[in-house]
Design a protein around this motif. Sequence first.
Motif, PDB file in Angstrom:
ATOM      1  N   LEU A 178       7.987   4.576  45.489  1.00  0.00           N
ATOM      2  CA  LEU A 178       8.062   4.726  44.036  1.00  0.00           C
ATOM      3  C   LEU A 178       9.127   3.777  43.493  1.00  0.00           C
ATOM      4  O   LEU A 178      10.293   3.870  43.876  1.00  0.00           O
ATOM      5  N   LEU A 179       8.719   2.874  42.596  1.00  0.00           N
ATOM      6  CA  LEU A 179       9.632   1.869  42.049  1.00  0.00           C
ATOM      7  C   LEU A 179       9.622   1.938  40.525  1.00  0.00           C
ATOM      8  O   LEU A 179       8.584   1.735  39.893  1.00  0.00           O
ATOM      9  N   ASP A 180      10.783   2.223  39.941  1.00  0.00           N
ATOM     10  CA  ASP A 180      10.924   2.283  38.488  1.00  0.00           C
ATOM     11  C   ASP A 180      11.644   1.019  38.010  1.00  0.00           C
ATOM     12  O   ASP A 180      12.822   0.829  38.299  1.00  0.00           O
ATOM     13  N   GLU A 181      10.917   0.156  37.312  1.00  0.00           N
ATOM     14  CA  GLU A 181      11.439  -1.119  36.795  1.00  0.00           C
ATOM     15  C   GLU A 181      12.133  -1.946  37.886  1.00  0.00           C
ATOM     16  O   GLU A 181      13.313  -2.300  37.766  1.00  0.00           O
ATOM     17  N   PRO A 182      11.411  -2.307  38.953  1.00  0.00           N
ATOM     18  CA  PRO A 182      12.051  -3.020  40.071  1.00  0.00           C
ATOM     19  C   PRO A 182      12.422  -4.463  39.761  1.00  0.00           C
ATOM     20  O   PRO A 182      13.209  -5.062  40.504  1.00  0.00           O
ATOM     21  N   THR A 183      11.861  -5.054  38.690  1.00  0.00           N
ATOM     22  CA  THR A 183      12.145  -6.470  38.408  1.00  0.00           C
ATOM     23  C   THR A 183      13.355  -6.673  37.507  1.00  0.00           C
ATOM     24  O   THR A 183      13.726  -7.815  37.231  1.00  0.00           O
ATOM     25  N   ASN A 184      13.973  -5.583  37.047  1.00  0.00           N
ATOM     26  CA  ASN A 184      15.172  -5.717  36.214  1.00  0.00           C
ATOM     27  C   ASN A 184      16.252  -6.514  36.946  1.00  0.00           C
ATOM     28  O   ASN A 184      16.580  -6.218  38.096  1.00  0.00           O
ATOM     29  N   ASP A 185      16.801  -7.517  36.276  1.00  0.00           N
ATOM     30  CA  ASP A 185      17.899  -8.348  36.803  1.00  0.00           C
ATOM     31  C   ASP A 185      17.497  -9.236  37.975  1.00  0.00           C
ATOM     32  O   ASP A 185      18.359  -9.748  38.696  1.00  0.00           O
ATOM     33  N   LEU A 186      16.186  -9.428  38.192  1.00  0.00           N
ATOM     34  CA  LEU A 186      15.741 -10.349  39.234  1.00  0.00           C
ATOM     35  C   LEU A 186      15.356 -11.687  38.616  1.00  0.00           C
ATOM     36  O   LEU A 186      14.801 -11.733  37.522  1.00  0.00           O
ATOM     37  N   ASP A 187      15.630 -12.778  39.338  1.00  0.00           N
ATOM     38  CA  ASP A 187      15.202 -14.084  38.846  1.00  0.00           C
ATOM     39  C   ASP A 187      13.744 -14.330  39.219  1.00  0.00           C
ATOM     40  O   ASP A 187      13.116 -13.542  39.933  1.00  0.00           O
ATOM     41  N   VAL A 188      13.196 -15.442  38.741  1.00  0.00           N
ATOM     42  CA  VAL A 188      11.772 -15.723  38.917  1.00  0.00           C
ATOM     43  C   VAL A 188      11.387 -15.810  40.397  1.00  0.00           C
ATOM     44  O   VAL A 188      10.362 -15.252  40.806  1.00  0.00           O
ATOM     45  N   ASN A 189      12.204 -16.477  41.191  1.00  0.00           N
ATOM     46  CA  ASN A 189      11.876 -16.640  42.609  1.00  0.00           C
ATOM     47  C   ASN A 189      11.858 -15.307  43.348  1.00  0.00           C
ATOM     48  O   ASN A 189      10.990 -15.068  44.205  1.00  0.00           O
ATOM     49  N   THR A 190      12.800 -14.434  43.013  1.00  0.00           N
ATOM     50  CA  THR A 190      12.856 -13.118  43.671  1.00  0.00           C
ATOM     51  C   THR A 190      11.688 -12.245  43.226  1.00  0.00           C
ATOM     52  O   THR A 190      11.127 -11.494  44.034  1.00  0.00           O
ATOM     53  N   ILE A 191      11.313 -12.345  41.958  1.00  0.00           N
ATOM     54  CA  ILE A 191      10.149 -11.596  41.473  1.00  0.00           C
ATOM     55  C   ILE A 191       8.893 -12.056  42.208  1.00  0.00           C
ATOM     56  O   ILE A 191       8.056 -11.231  42.613  1.00  0.00           O
ATOM     57  N   MET A 192       8.766 -13.358  42.410  1.00  0.00           N
ATOM     58  CA  MET A 192       7.603 -13.880  43.149  1.00  0.00           C
ATOM     59  C   MET A 192       7.607 -13.372  44.587  1.00  0.00           C
ATOM     60  O   MET A 192       6.553 -13.032  45.143  1.00  0.00           O
ATOM     61  N   TRP A 193       8.801 -13.301  45.211  1.00  0.00           N
ATOM     62  CA  TRP A 193       8.895 -12.754  46.569  1.00  0.00           C
ATOM     63  C   TRP A 193       8.428 -11.300  46.585  1.00  0.00           C
ATOM     64  O   TRP A 193       7.670 -10.891  47.475  1.00  0.00           O
ATOM     65  N   LEU A 194       8.862 -10.520  45.589  1.00  0.00           N
ATOM     66  CA  LEU A 194       8.492  -9.110  45.511  1.00  0.00           C
ATOM     67  C   LEU A 194       6.998  -8.945  45.241  1.00  0.00           C
ATOM     68  O   LEU A 194       6.354  -8.054  45.811  1.00  0.00           O
ATOM     69  N   GLU A 195       6.448  -9.790  44.380  1.00  0.00           N
ATOM     70  CA  GLU A 195       5.003  -9.755  44.114  1.00  0.00           C
ATOM     71  C   GLU A 195       4.222  -9.952  45.409  1.00  0.00           C
ATOM     72  O   GLU A 195       3.273  -9.216  45.692  1.00  0.00           O
ATOM     73  N   ASN A 196       4.630 -10.940  46.189  1.00  0.00           N
ATOM     74  CA  ASN A 196       3.938 -11.228  47.447  1.00  0.00           C
ATOM     75  C   ASN A 196       4.089 -10.068  48.430  1.00  0.00           C
ATOM     76  O   ASN A 196       3.114  -9.687  49.111  1.00  0.00           O
ATOM     77  N   TYR A 197       5.296  -9.492  48.486  1.00  0.00           N
ATOM     78  CA  TYR A 197       5.553  -8.381  49.408  1.00  0.00           C
ATOM     79  C   TYR A 197       4.671  -7.170  49.067  1.00  0.00           C
ATOM     80  O   TYR A 197       4.024  -6.593  49.945  1.00  0.00           O
ATOM     81  N   LEU A 198       4.632  -6.804  47.790  1.00  0.00           N
ATOM     82  CA  LEU A 198       3.868  -5.623  47.374  1.00  0.00           C
ATOM     83  C   LEU A 198       2.361  -5.870  47.423  1.00  0.00           C
ATOM     84  O   LEU A 198       1.580  -4.948  47.680  1.00  0.00           O
ATOM     85  N   SER A 199       1.950  -7.109  47.179  1.00  0.00           N
ATOM     86  CA  SER A 199       0.517  -7.432  47.233  1.00  0.00           C
ATOM     87  C   SER A 199      -0.044  -7.254  48.636  1.00  0.00           C
ATOM     88  O   SER A 199      -1.243  -6.989  48.810  1.00  0.00           O
ATOM     89  N   ASN A 200       0.820  -7.394  49.641  1.00  0.00           N
ATOM     90  CA  ASN A 200       0.389  -7.260  51.038  1.00  0.00           C
ATOM     91  C   ASN A 200       0.805  -5.925  51.660  1.00  0.00           C
ATOM     92  O   ASN A 200       0.648  -5.730  52.865  1.00  0.00           O
ATOM     93  N   TYR A 201       1.304  -5.021  50.828  1.00  0.00           N
ATOM     94  CA  TYR A 201       1.791  -3.726  51.332  1.00  0.00           C
ATOM     95  C   TYR A 201       0.610  -2.834  51.691  1.00  0.00           C
ATOM     96  O   TYR A 201      -0.345  -2.707  50.914  1.00  0.00           O
ATOM     97  N   GLU A 202       0.679  -2.201  52.850  1.00  0.00           N
ATOM     98  CA  GLU A 202      -0.473  -1.451  53.360  1.00  0.00           C
ATOM     99  C   GLU A 202      -0.443   0.031  53.004  1.00  0.00           C
ATOM    100  O   GLU A 202      -1.415   0.739  53.253  1.00  0.00           O
ATOM    101  N   ASN A 203       0.666   0.499  52.427  1.00  0.00           N
ATOM    102  CA  ASN A 203       0.780   1.924  52.118  1.00  0.00           C
ATOM    103  C   ASN A 203       0.640   2.171  50.611  1.00  0.00           C
ATOM    104  O   ASN A 203       0.144   1.322  49.887  1.00  0.00           O
ATOM    105  N   THR A 204       1.078   3.329  50.138  1.00  0.00           N
ATOM    106  CA  THR A 204       0.873   3.732  48.745  1.00  0.00           C
ATOM    107  C   THR A 204       2.088   3.356  47.891  1.00  0.00           C
ATOM    108  O   THR A 204       3.213   3.710  48.232  1.00  0.00           O
ATOM    109  N   VAL A 205       1.834   2.648  46.783  1.00  0.00           N
ATOM    110  CA  VAL A 205       2.914   2.205  45.901  1.00  0.00           C
ATOM    111  C   VAL A 205       2.606   2.599  44.454  1.00  0.00           C
ATOM    112  O   VAL A 205       1.496   2.407  43.975  1.00  0.00           O
ATOM    113  N   LEU A 206       3.620   3.150  43.757  1.00  0.00           N
ATOM    114  CA  LEU A 206       3.547   3.374  42.314  1.00  0.00           C
ATOM    115  C   LEU A 206       4.710   2.637  41.664  1.00  0.00           C
ATOM    116  O   LEU A 206       5.853   2.762  42.114  1.00  0.00           O
TER     117      LEU A 206
END
Length: 260
Positions: A178-206
């Motif tokens: 469960l992630l509430d506003e996870p991109t707050n205070d992240l720069d563009v490169n880190t947001i892209m890293w997180l996008e890639n990580y969550l896009s390939n996540y095999e479990n349940t994410v909200l």
Amino acid sequence: MITVSNLEVQYGKRVLFKDVNLKFTPGNCYGVIGANGAGKSTFLKVLSGDVTPSRGSVSFGPSERLSVLKQDHFEFDEHTVLDTVLMGHQPLWTIMNEKNALYAKPDFSDEDGIKVGELEEKFAEMDGWNAESDAANLLSGLGIKEHLHYELMGHLNAKEKVRVLLAQALFGKPDNLLLDEPTNDLDVNTIMWLENYLSNYENTVLVVSHDRHFLDAISTHIIDIDYSDINLFSGNYSFWYESSQLAARQQANQNKKAEE
């Protein structure tokens, strides 16, 4: 997997949502949207157990682990950055501490040896030998340099703490995240890293987010909290938006024809 049954949350006369029956399954990322005050963060707090619903229940799959992005930036100030991440997997963290305490005993007994053997077996099953390197990789991916990994959390600035707490939530690949506003205070490169990580996540994410581009990149479904209802739609944010606009136009046309 998270199952929500007959859920209702009410404060006084105000009903945030009621009669909610939903199932969130592995391999899917659910973007949670709604107007300010609609109850997005409250919904995640109900799922995590931090808020008790007025009615209904929330259940998880057998032996599944839940992880939540912490909002208290001062909670871990007395711990090192690396330990803070490791504490995200509480069962593993507990075993590590029990194991170390037994090894440190000056009067280590045969009984202690048997106990350590059992703990070592559980530790290996949880992939404990790779825990520190996995935690370090998460920190590096989120922009926390290696020289900070053994610093106390209290020595970090606010933006660095956000990244460490995000690494903590991700650590150990929890069954339910469960992630509430996870991109707050992240720069563009880190947001892209997180996008890639969550896009390939095999479990349940909200994920609760106001970042539409982020939701487009990660979401397989959209949860819309609006007017005391929670509705689930397949597709990302853009697909939901286009569908909702089409539905609104169709409803307007039907109303116009009815008036005529």
